[in-house]
Design an enzyme around this catalytic site. Structure first.
Site, PDB file in Angstrom:
ATOM      1  N   ARG A 197     -28.316  88.130  47.364  1.00 20.06           N
ATOM      2  CA  ARG A 197     -29.661  88.714  47.222  1.00 20.06           C
ATOM      3  C   ARG A 197     -30.747  87.644  47.292  1.00 20.06           C
ATOM      4  NH1 ARG A 197     -31.386  94.276  46.933  1.00 20.06           N
ATOM      5  NH2 ARG A 197     -29.566  95.500  46.324  1.00 20.06           N
TER       6      ARG A 197
ATOM      7  N   HIS B 256     -31.130  86.682  50.844  1.00 17.08           N
ATOM      8  CA  HIS B 256     -31.756  87.807  51.546  1.00 17.08           C
ATOM      9  C   HIS B 256     -33.255  87.864  51.267  1.00 17.08           C
ATOM     10  CE1 HIS B 256     -32.660  92.234  52.039  1.00 17.08           C
ATOM     11  NE2 HIS B 256     -32.095  91.961  53.190  1.00 17.08           N
TER      12      HIS B 256
ATOM     13  N   SER C 186     -27.739  92.269  57.423  1.00 21.54           N
ATOM     14  CA  SER C 186     -28.225  91.080  56.712  1.00 21.54           C
ATOM     15  C   SER C 186     -27.130  90.488  55.835  1.00 21.54           C
ATOM     16  CB  SER C 186     -29.436  91.453  55.849  1.00 21.54           C
ATOM     17  OG  SER C 186     -30.490  91.956  56.652  1.00 21.54           O
TER      18      SER C 186
END
Length: 534
Positions: free
Chosen positions: A363, A366, A340
């Protein structure tokens, strides 16, 4: 089960005296679950090799298979081995360098003199020797070693590997920015001595020379040439780039291996001709991953293959008389994270952000799966760094709803930090504003805390009103409420608020508990890394 149990990456150095920090030796060791300890920074080559030797010994004692990648060339361009060593093989070059290099415990070495001697002895009949470069204040000290690149030599300036690895330098260059020539001389000499050590002589294989690329990687220890710049790097705040490179590469190799993808980095590239392969395996060597798009398409091929299929192909398998549908997908959590984050790094331009904010952006993307969220990101300069500093002080973390609190990974938080949501303490029939807004009054102490809002725009408005009324200032506001009513307006108000309060937000209707919590998790991960490093 992966090919290896441990993954060592070493960033080598040619310094002539002991040195630590930037542009010195760094090494990192990872296992299937990630980094095993903070990156190490031995001050000398002898100290570094002592650690490498100890890691090899520990692996053999534990019955573990070790992959060790070294950031220096393992061979010279085709034809150089015969000229220098009278034998066109990599073994002859390694033996020659090991025999003639002197490298003291304080890093004092004769690499410039050795290169000058090889120019005179091996290449004098063909004009200028290929080795070049030395410090300007060494002028006239080395007979046969020019300070500048020769116009023409009898051997090529690059190996096949350098032609496939973008940005790789010629290993004939011994000095100036980015040079790798002295690293190659000292590195090959040290590895030659280690591989002939009686304790390791039958245990070490040199890739790809002795393994035929990936034909036989059965030895307990494999040494290989790596080039960390082939892979995306994200340094932690205050972390030397060399440290980040070895840390991330060791972790990435471990994740790739856990996902069954590491082998393809060791295999012969599909487009390599037999003639090139012969040069590579006889004397030149190769770089792990050279010729591949390691930034994205071949970081984790399985993940991208599945993405291109949109829907995974079912594979019915009978179980106790019933047909059971199963799917092919990555099951290892570390491999999923690695895949990812690699895809995000390939699709999102993080170059304008500080390392800490780049980690936050990664983040956030994600958490929501939308790369265009970056276009709506807004923050004050230094906001991420302020959040990390606050976490390291052990400040309270106030959340607007339980879902935000639950999304924060408690084990990542430094000692003293506790995430709390006070909404449950507001009476169900409370009036005058939403319960989420009224709950903000219960955030005590507010001054110096971290405030995280991922659900309720009214809570963000109420927080700004309280700061204005009391003068108390949180260390950081993470304001990412989601919705159609008030979300856009509350985040615009936060961005325009000022008053010296650092903030991170995402403009527009998008937001939510997962995104808000992801920012805290990114900052907590960086804070934890700082604690480990210190």
């Amino acid at each position: 089960m992966g090919l290896f149990d441990r993954y060592l990456v070493v960033d080598w150095s040619a310094n002539g005296s002991p040195k630590t920090g930037k542009d010195s030796i760094w090494l990192a060791l990872a296992g299937p679950d990630g980094l095993l300890r903070a990156p190490e920074n031995p001050p000398t080559r002898h100290a570094a090799m002592a650690r490498v030797r100890a890691i090899c010994a520990e692996a053999l004692s534990a019955g573990h298979r070790l992959f060790a990648g070294f950031d220096f060339p393992f061979g010279y361009p085709q034809g150089a081995a015969l000229a220098m060593a009278g034998d066109g093989s990599w073994q002859a070059v390694w033996a020659l360098l090991s025999e003639r290099l002197t490298d003291a415990n304080d890093n004092a070495n004769n690499s410039y003199d050795l290169a000058a001697a090889l120019n005179r002895e091996a290449f004098a009949d063909a004009g200028e020797g290929p080795f070049w470069g030395h410090p300007h204040h060494h002028g006239g000290r080395y007979d046969g070693l020019a300070p500048t690149k020769p116009l023409q030599t009898s051997v090529a300036p690059f190996r096949h590997a350098e032609r496939s690895a973008r940005g790789a330098k010629s290993l004939w260059q011994l000095s100036y920015n980015g040079s790798v020539g002295r690293q190659a001389i000292t590195g090959m000499a040290h590895l030659e001595r280690l591989r002939h050590d009686p304790d390791f002589k039958e245990q070490i294989a040199i890739w790809p020379f002795e393994t035929g690329f990936a034909d036989d990687v059965s030895k307990p220890i494999t040494f290989a040439e790596v080039y960390p710049s082939l892979f995306p790097v994200m340094a932690l705040p205050g972390e030397a780039r060399d440290s980040a490179q070895v840390r991330m590469l060791a972790e990435r190799f471990a994740a790739l291996d856990a996902a069954g993808q590491f082998m393809e980095l060791l295999e012969r590239p599909a487009d390599m001709s037999d003639a090139v392969a012969d040069d590579v395996l006889r004397e030149e060597g190769w770089i792990v991953g050279a010729g591949m798009d390691t930034s994205r398409t071949l970081v984790l091929r399985q993940a991208q293959d599945e993405g291109s299929q949109r829907v995974p192909t079912p594979h019915p398998e009978p179980v106790e008389g019933r047909g059971v549908m199963s799917f092919s997908y990555i099951r290892d959590p570390a491999a999923i994270y690695a895949a990812s984050f690699a895809m995000i790094a390939a699709e999102v331009d993080l170059s304008s952000h500080s390392p800490a904010m780049a980690a936050v952006v990664t983040r956030l993307v994600h958490a929501c799966g939308m790369t265009d969220i970056v276009d709506d990101l807004a923050f004050t300069q230094g906001a991420a760094e302020a959040g990390i500093a606050a976490l390291l002080r052990g400040v309270p973390i106030w959340c607007d709803v339980e879902m935000v609190r639950a999304g924060i990974i408690a084990r990542l938080l430094p000692d003293g930090c506790v995430a709390s949501a006070t909404l449950k303490n507001v009476a169900p029939d409370a009036t005058g504003n939403t319960r989420s807004a009224l709950a903000v009054d219960l955030w005590q102490p507010l001054d110096g805390s971290i405030c995280v809002i991922g659900n309720a725009p009214t809570a963000l408005f109420a927080l700004l009103e309280r700061i204005e009324a009391t003068g108390q200032k949180p260390a950081l506001i993470i304001g990412i409420p989601v919705g159609f009513v008030g979300a856009v307006e509350s985040k615009a108000a936060l961005a325009a608020f000022g008053n010296g309060v650092p903030f991170i937000t995402v403009h527009g209707r998008r937001g939510g508990s997962a995104m808000a919590a992801s920012v805290v998790n990114a900052l907590a991960t960086l804070a934890l890394a700082e604690e480990i490093a210190s």
